[in-house]
Design a protein around this motif. Sequence first.
Motif, mmCIF file in Angstrom:
data_model
loop_
_atom_site.group_PDB
_atom_site.id
_atom_site.type_symbol
_atom_site.label_atom_id
_atom_site.label_comp_id
_atom_site.label_asym_id
_atom_site.label_seq_id
_atom_site.Cartn_x
_atom_site.Cartn_y
_atom_site.Cartn_z
ATOM 1 N N TYR A 174 0.848 -1.204 0.000
ATOM 2 C CA TYR A 174 0.000 0.000 0.000
ATOM 3 C C TYR A 174 0.880 1.250 0.000
ATOM 4 O O TYR A 174 0.607 2.238 -0.658
ATOM 5 C CB TYR A 174 -0.893 0.045 1.241
ATOM 6 C CG TYR A 174 -1.992 -0.992 1.280
ATOM 7 C CD1 TYR A 174 -3.270 -0.701 0.799
ATOM 8 C CD2 TYR A 174 -1.767 -2.257 1.809
ATOM 9 C CE1 TYR A 174 -4.278 -1.649 0.846
ATOM 10 C CE2 TYR A 174 -2.776 -3.209 1.861
ATOM 11 C CZ TYR A 174 -4.029 -2.905 1.378
ATOM 12 O OH TYR A 174 -5.026 -3.843 1.424
ATOM 13 N N GLU A 207 1.259 4.165 -2.720
ATOM 14 C CA GLU A 207 1.014 5.573 -2.372
ATOM 15 C C GLU A 207 2.110 6.459 -2.972
ATOM 16 O O GLU A 207 1.839 7.521 -3.535
ATOM 17 C CB GLU A 207 0.970 5.726 -0.839
ATOM 18 C CG GLU A 207 0.730 7.153 -0.389
ATOM 19 C CD GLU A 207 0.748 7.328 1.129
ATOM 20 O OE1 GLU A 207 0.410 6.377 1.866
ATOM 21 O OE2 GLU A 207 1.103 8.433 1.579
ATOM 22 N N LEU A 253 -0.689 3.805 7.876
ATOM 23 C CA LEU A 253 -1.471 3.561 6.661
ATOM 24 C C LEU A 253 -2.638 4.542 6.569
ATOM 25 O O LEU A 253 -3.405 4.695 7.518
ATOM 26 C CB LEU A 253 -2.004 2.124 6.716
ATOM 27 C CG LEU A 253 -2.698 1.604 5.479
ATOM 28 C CD1 LEU A 253 -1.715 1.456 4.320
ATOM 29 C CD2 LEU A 253 -3.345 0.251 5.770
ATOM 30 N N SER A 272 -6.191 5.756 4.778
ATOM 31 C CA SER A 272 -7.335 5.285 3.988
ATOM 32 C C SER A 272 -8.224 6.486 3.707
ATOM 33 O O SER A 272 -8.502 7.286 4.607
ATOM 34 C CB SER A 272 -8.112 4.230 4.783
ATOM 35 O OG SER A 272 -9.364 4.011 4.192
ATOM 36 N N TYR A 295 -10.385 -1.605 5.428
ATOM 37 C CA TYR A 295 -10.212 -2.045 4.040
ATOM 38 C C TYR A 295 -11.212 -3.150 3.681
ATOM 39 O O TYR A 295 -11.692 -3.219 2.549
ATOM 40 C CB TYR A 295 -8.760 -2.464 3.773
ATOM 41 C CG TYR A 295 -7.898 -1.256 3.451
ATOM 42 C CD1 TYR A 295 -7.700 -0.855 2.138
ATOM 43 C CD2 TYR A 295 -7.348 -0.475 4.463
ATOM 44 C CE1 TYR A 295 -6.952 0.272 1.830
ATOM 45 C CE2 TYR A 295 -6.597 0.653 4.171
ATOM 46 C CZ TYR A 295 -6.403 1.025 2.857
ATOM 47 O OH TYR A 295 -5.677 2.149 2.562
#
Length: 294
Positions: free
Chosen positions: A40, A44, A135, A137, A276
């Motif tokens: 991820y 990014e 992380l 989102s 997710y």
Amino acid sequence: MKKLEKVIIPVAGLGTRMLPATKAIPKEMLPILNKPIIQYIVEEAIFAGFKEVILVTHSSKYSIENHFDKSFELEATLEKRVKRATLKEIRNISKLSISIQSIRQGEAKGLGHAILCAKTLIGKEPFAIVLPDMLISKKNGNAGDSLKEMRLCFEKHEISSVLLGKAKKADISKYGIAQIKNDSQLPGLGLIEKIIEKPSINKAPSNLYAAGRYVFTNDFFKYLSKVKPDKFNEIQLTDAIDNYIKDGKKVNAFSLKGDLFDCGDNAEYILANLEYAMKHPVIKNKIKNYLKTK
Ligand code: UTP
């Protein structure tokens, strides 16, 4: 215009908060749904327009480099079994539009020390840092929107920047906390006046915490190399940023868009998986049904 193309991703930490899961598996390789966290993060960086990733790694973390390598045997097996969609997905991981290099941090002497290890691969260029356990989102748009905004702002103004999120009171003492002042000349929240690593609630200048995305001019290395180790014998990135600001260098603050999950923490790692999963058309319903039974 100064190009900003390199991003450092430090993955050499020991991940002690996630033990025993992280005894033999790097925390960056733990999955969120069916993808390791590090994927991820690299995606990014690609979305944000970077061309080169520099992993600062450790001898125990070779699976991270392997993940981005071609896997001939696996590809041949998927081809034989006519698993076309999976084969395409696996091939894409080793054909990413970003180059990945790595360098070792022999001993985990802190995040600041890990960044210093990448100095020779950065050369004279400016650079970004993305922490792989933080992380992002987003409901609308891409998780890399904030990092892209930071990169474009650097290329225009050549000013360093840090991404800031709003911490809950209970979390303030876990992060680097910043004090900012308005600056209408630049996009973002304003300029950072000071930043303190893991302050107690009484000493915290605000609730704005460093959300694991940074952009620096090359001379930031000079400040990193002068930072004294803390009481745990670790070189802190936050201390170098504070010294850089005290020396009159500008650091612009950007506001985190979306939700951030600290995947180095057990509860937040589970929440990131739920976040997710709830975006997945089939798994979402399974989770909803499961929760109804609780
Ligand atoms: P953390 O402090 O969150 O990670 O560092 P950690 O040390 O691995 O985890 P805990 O606290 O023991 O559970 C933030 C990032 O910096 C890297 C880590 O890999 C993580 O991605 N890091 C940290 C290094 O690369 N080297 C270090 O010496 C310390």
